[in-house]
Design a protein around this motif. Structure first.
Motif, PDB file in Angstrom:
ATOM      1  N   ARG A 240      65.991  52.827  51.140  1.00  0.00           N
ATOM      2  CA  ARG A 240      66.000  53.466  52.453  1.00  0.00           C
ATOM      3  C   ARG A 240      64.957  52.922  53.418  1.00  0.00           C
ATOM      4  O   ARG A 240      65.045  53.191  54.622  1.00  0.00           O
ATOM      5  N   ALA A 241      63.936  52.248  52.911  1.00  0.00           N
ATOM      6  CA  ALA A 241      62.864  51.759  53.779  1.00  0.00           C
ATOM      7  C   ALA A 241      63.415  50.734  54.774  1.00  0.00           C
ATOM      8  O   ALA A 241      63.993  49.731  54.375  1.00  0.00           O
ATOM      9  N   GLN A 242      63.232  50.982  56.053  1.00  0.00           N
ATOM     10  CA  GLN A 242      63.766  50.101  57.103  1.00  0.00           C
ATOM     11  C   GLN A 242      62.684  49.261  57.758  1.00  0.00           C
ATOM     12  O   GLN A 242      62.850  48.077  57.961  1.00  0.00           O
ATOM     13  N   THR A 243      61.554  49.896  58.079  1.00  0.00           N
ATOM     14  CA  THR A 243      60.507  49.171  58.785  1.00  0.00           C
ATOM     15  C   THR A 243      59.579  48.466  57.798  1.00  0.00           C
ATOM     16  O   THR A 243      59.536  48.775  56.613  1.00  0.00           O
ATOM     17  N   SER A 244      58.805  47.521  58.334  1.00  0.00           N
ATOM     18  CA  SER A 244      57.827  46.794  57.513  1.00  0.00           C
ATOM     19  C   SER A 244      56.817  47.757  56.915  1.00  0.00           C
ATOM     20  O   SER A 244      56.395  47.600  55.757  1.00  0.00           O
ATOM     21  N   TYR A 245      56.438  48.780  57.677  1.00  0.00           N
ATOM     22  CA  TYR A 245      55.446  49.757  57.205  1.00  0.00           C
ATOM     23  C   TYR A 245      55.973  50.533  56.012  1.00  0.00           C
ATOM     24  O   TYR A 245      55.303  50.666  54.980  1.00  0.00           O
ATOM     25  N   ALA A 246      57.204  51.038  56.133  1.00  0.00           N
ATOM     26  CA  ALA A 246      57.788  51.816  55.034  1.00  0.00           C
ATOM     27  C   ALA A 246      57.972  50.944  53.800  1.00  0.00           C
ATOM     28  O   ALA A 246      57.701  51.375  52.674  1.00  0.00           O
ATOM     29  N   ARG A 247      58.431  49.710  54.000  1.00  0.00           N
ATOM     30  CA  ARG A 247      58.636  48.817  52.861  1.00  0.00           C
ATOM     31  C   ARG A 247      57.312  48.505  52.156  1.00  0.00           C
ATOM     32  O   ARG A 247      57.258  48.425  50.920  1.00  0.00           O
ATOM     33  N   THR A 248      56.249  48.354  52.935  1.00  0.00           N
ATOM     34  CA  THR A 248      54.936  48.081  52.347  1.00  0.00           C
ATOM     35  C   THR A 248      54.453  49.269  51.521  1.00  0.00           C
ATOM     36  O   THR A 248      53.934  49.113  50.410  1.00  0.00           O
ATOM     37  N   GLN A 249      54.655  50.483  52.040  1.00  0.00           N
ATOM     38  CA  GLN A 249      54.228  51.685  51.315  1.00  0.00           C
ATOM     39  C   GLN A 249      55.010  51.853  50.015  1.00  0.00           C
ATOM     40  O   GLN A 249      54.447  52.205  48.977  1.00  0.00           O
ATOM     41  N   VAL A 250      56.324  51.595  50.079  1.00  0.00           N
ATOM     42  CA  VAL A 250      57.147  51.713  48.876  1.00  0.00           C
ATOM     43  C   VAL A 250      56.742  50.660  47.849  1.00  0.00           C
ATOM     44  O   VAL A 250      56.627  50.950  46.650  1.00  0.00           O
TER      45      VAL A 250
ATOM     46  N   LEU B  89      62.975  57.941  56.070  1.00  0.00           N
ATOM     47  CA  LEU B  89      61.687  57.542  55.486  1.00  0.00           C
ATOM     48  C   LEU B  89      60.669  57.245  56.571  1.00  0.00           C
ATOM     49  O   LEU B  89      59.503  57.575  56.447  1.00  0.00           O
ATOM     50  N   ASP B  90      61.118  56.576  57.617  1.00  0.00           N
ATOM     51  CA  ASP B  90      60.202  56.188  58.683  1.00  0.00           C
ATOM     52  C   ASP B  90      60.018  57.345  59.660  1.00  0.00           C
ATOM     53  O   ASP B  90      60.983  57.973  60.085  1.00  0.00           O
ATOM     54  N   THR B  91      58.775  57.613  60.021  1.00  0.00           N
ATOM     55  CA  THR B  91      58.494  58.658  60.993  1.00  0.00           C
ATOM     56  C   THR B  91      59.030  58.250  62.361  1.00  0.00           C
ATOM     57  O   THR B  91      58.767  57.156  62.845  1.00  0.00           O
ATOM     58  N   THR B  92      59.811  59.144  62.977  1.00  0.00           N
ATOM     59  CA  THR B  92      60.366  58.891  64.308  1.00  0.00           C
ATOM     60  C   THR B  92      59.722  59.852  65.295  1.00  0.00           C
ATOM     61  O   THR B  92      59.657  61.054  65.051  1.00  0.00           O
ATOM     62  N   VAL B  93      59.221  59.317  66.411  1.00  0.00           N
ATOM     63  CA  VAL B  93      58.588  60.142  67.439  1.00  0.00           C
ATOM     64  C   VAL B  93      59.398  60.024  68.728  1.00  0.00           C
ATOM     65  O   VAL B  93      59.732  58.920  69.160  1.00  0.00           O
ATOM     66  N   ARG B  94      59.749  61.172  69.309  1.00  0.00           N
ATOM     67  CA  ARG B  94      60.509  61.192  70.552  1.00  0.00           C
ATOM     68  C   ARG B  94      59.821  62.116  71.562  1.00  0.00           C
ATOM     69  O   ARG B  94      59.238  63.134  71.190  1.00  0.00           O
ATOM     70  N   LYS B  95      59.920  61.742  72.825  1.00  0.00           N
ATOM     71  CA  LYS B  95      59.438  62.628  73.882  1.00  0.00           C
ATOM     72  C   LYS B  95      60.538  63.641  74.194  1.00  0.00           C
ATOM     73  O   LYS B  95      61.691  63.271  74.418  1.00  0.00           O
ATOM     74  N   VAL B  96      60.185  64.911  74.165  1.00  0.00           N
ATOM     75  CA  VAL B  96      61.149  65.992  74.397  1.00  0.00           C
ATOM     76  C   VAL B  96      60.691  66.775  75.626  1.00  0.00           C
ATOM     77  O   VAL B  96      59.491  66.993  75.817  1.00  0.00           O
ATOM     78  N   VAL B  97      61.638  67.165  76.455  1.00  0.00           N
ATOM     79  CA  VAL B  97      61.320  67.999  77.618  1.00  0.00           C
ATOM     80  C   VAL B  97      62.181  69.251  77.550  1.00  0.00           C
ATOM     81  O   VAL B  97      63.416  69.174  77.557  1.00  0.00           O
ATOM     82  N   ILE B  98      61.540  70.402  77.453  1.00  0.00           N
ATOM     83  CA  ILE B  98      62.238  71.681  77.528  1.00  0.00           C
ATOM     84  C   ILE B  98      61.840  72.313  78.853  1.00  0.00           C
ATOM     85  O   ILE B  98      60.652  72.527  79.116  1.00  0.00           O
ATOM     86  N   LYS B  99      62.832  72.607  79.662  1.00  0.00           N
ATOM     87  CA  LYS B  99      62.616  72.988  81.050  1.00  0.00           C
ATOM     88  C   LYS B  99      61.884  71.827  81.701  1.00  0.00           C
ATOM     89  O   LYS B  99      62.379  70.720  81.736  1.00  0.00           O
TER      90      LYS B  99
END
Length: 404
Positions: free
Chosen positions: A118-128, A234-244
């Motif tokens: 499941r590891a997609q990014t270089s960071y996740a693959r390195t940790q695994v 596996l990889d942390t995803t960060v999104r900007k969210v706007v409520i109202k």
């Protein structure tokens, strides 16, 4: 895209024990989860084997009689893999492999394999890869065939290395390199987090496969990968969210699981920095799962290990559309009513009532009660936001669902 049914699945059997620390019901629940893990990894479970024991056999995990049953079944049905529900010692793994003459995995090895897939990014693959090396180190038994065994004889006596010692040195060097690489990436990610400014940070946490990514997609209107499998994210995803008109950052993190391998907890602690630095945690729970209370306990345990147990938390009980209590026969005088028969309203009057406003009941998939969810998250984020930007408080009035 090729459907799973079109792919040849690897035949496997599962082996677990019923002990003084793990009763029959718990053993079944753990094997259910192990079967789901096996399916996620690309395997098909043909049979389960369990044995009642006070403690695992130090040589072969299960008794010799049960081991013979497993061996016969594997030979008759041409099974290629035997998977044990608990972590095997290096000696147990070697002994079992000789008896069964097939691939032998334990729960830790299986989870590591899923993470590697499941590891997609270089960071996740390195940790695994780091977790795999740390798991492999005590289990080395001359796996590198390119290394010839150093022979003794004239002129060869002295402090030479055996093949196994050479292998261990290679793996230790690899571990040191991977740790250095992770530290470098950590510094880069720390700079990225610092560049986000003072925006309020909200982190989704929870057991694996509880619907965190689906909720993330619904709230942030993004497309985070989500499917009905363990460890889809596996990889942390960060999104900007706007409520109202209130902006904040929401992160979707790796799911937790019972008996999570120590190596993975250690190597993924840096990934969980998003949780450590969050201002608010949304603890997502699959209330349709019969053992969701155990899942909550497992998540809380890991949150404690990463010093995040005391953070402001909202409990989000997801999948209310799939919740179905077991029917109870009132006419049966012997039958005992348990929590398995509780309706959602009855659950809300249990320990959940003490949580008050911090308990929400939603269906991210069917978008049920999401307006209530948005309002509660908005109110909590607003409280934190106005302490950081007091002069902008007039920009963020009380929540009105008609203004969203």
């Amino acid at each position: 895209m090729i459907e799973k049914k079109d792919i040849a699945l690897e035949k496997a059997v599962l082996i677990g024990i019923i002990s003084k620390d793990q009763n029959e019901e718990q053993s079944k629940e753990y094997l259910d989860e192990l079967e789901f893990l096996t399916y996620t990894a690309g395997g098909e479970v043909l049979k389960r084997f369990t044995q009642k024991m006070d403690m695992p056999n130090p040589k072969t995990f299960i008794g010799s009689g049960k081991m013979d049953d497993v061996r016969r079944y594997i030979e008759e049905h041409e099974v290629g893999t035997a998977i044990f529900d608990d972590e095997l010692s290096p000696a147990q793994e070697r002994n079992i492999s000789k008896i069964l003459n097939c691939k032998v995995l334990d729960r830790t090895n299986l989870i590591l394999d899923i993470f590697a897939q499941r590891a997609q990014t270089s960071y996740a693959r390195t940790q695994v890869e780091l977790a795999q090396c740390e798991y492999l180190l005590p289990r080395l038994k001359g796996m590198w065939t390119h290394l010839e065994r150093q022979k003794g004889g004239i002129g060869m006596r002295g402090p030479g290395e055996t093949e196994i010692e050479t292998d261990r040195r290679i793996v230790r060097d690899k571990i040191a390199l991977l740790k250095a690489k992770i530290k470098k990436i950590d510094r880069q990610m720390a700079v990225q987090r610092g560049n986000r400014g003072k925006l309020v940070r909200v982190a989704l946490v929870g057991y694996t496969n509880v619907g965190k990514s689906t909720l993330m997609n619904t709230i942030s209107k993004s497309q985070v990968f989500a499917e009905n499998k363990l460890f889809a994210t596996l990889d942390t995803t960060v999104r900007k969210v706007v409520i109202k008109n209130l902006p904040f950052l929401m992160s979707d993190t790796v799911g937790f699981i019972r008996k999570l391998p120590t190596q993975l907890v250690e190597s993924f602690k840096s990934t969980l920095d998003e949780v450590r630095e969050a201002d608010l945690l949304l603890h997502v729970v699959d209330i349709s799962h019969p053992n969701f209370e155990e899942h909550i306990a497992s998540v809380n345990q890991i949150l404690g290990e990463i010093d995040s147990a005391d953070k402001a938390t909202i409990m989000v009980f997801n999948k209310i559309d799939a919740y179905k209590p077991e029917p109870f026969d009132d006419t049966d005088l012997i039958a005992e009513r348990t929590t398995a028969h509780y309706s959602l309203e009855e659950w809300k009057n249990t320990w959940m009532s003490k949580i008050g406003d911090n308990a929400l009941f939603i269906s991210a998939l069917n978008k049920e009660n999401l307006e209530e969810f948005r309002k509660r998250v908005y109110d909590e984020v607003r409280k934190i936001h106005v302490t950081r930007f007091p002069y902008n408080e007039f920009l963020y009035p009380d929540y009105d669902e008609h203004d969203v």
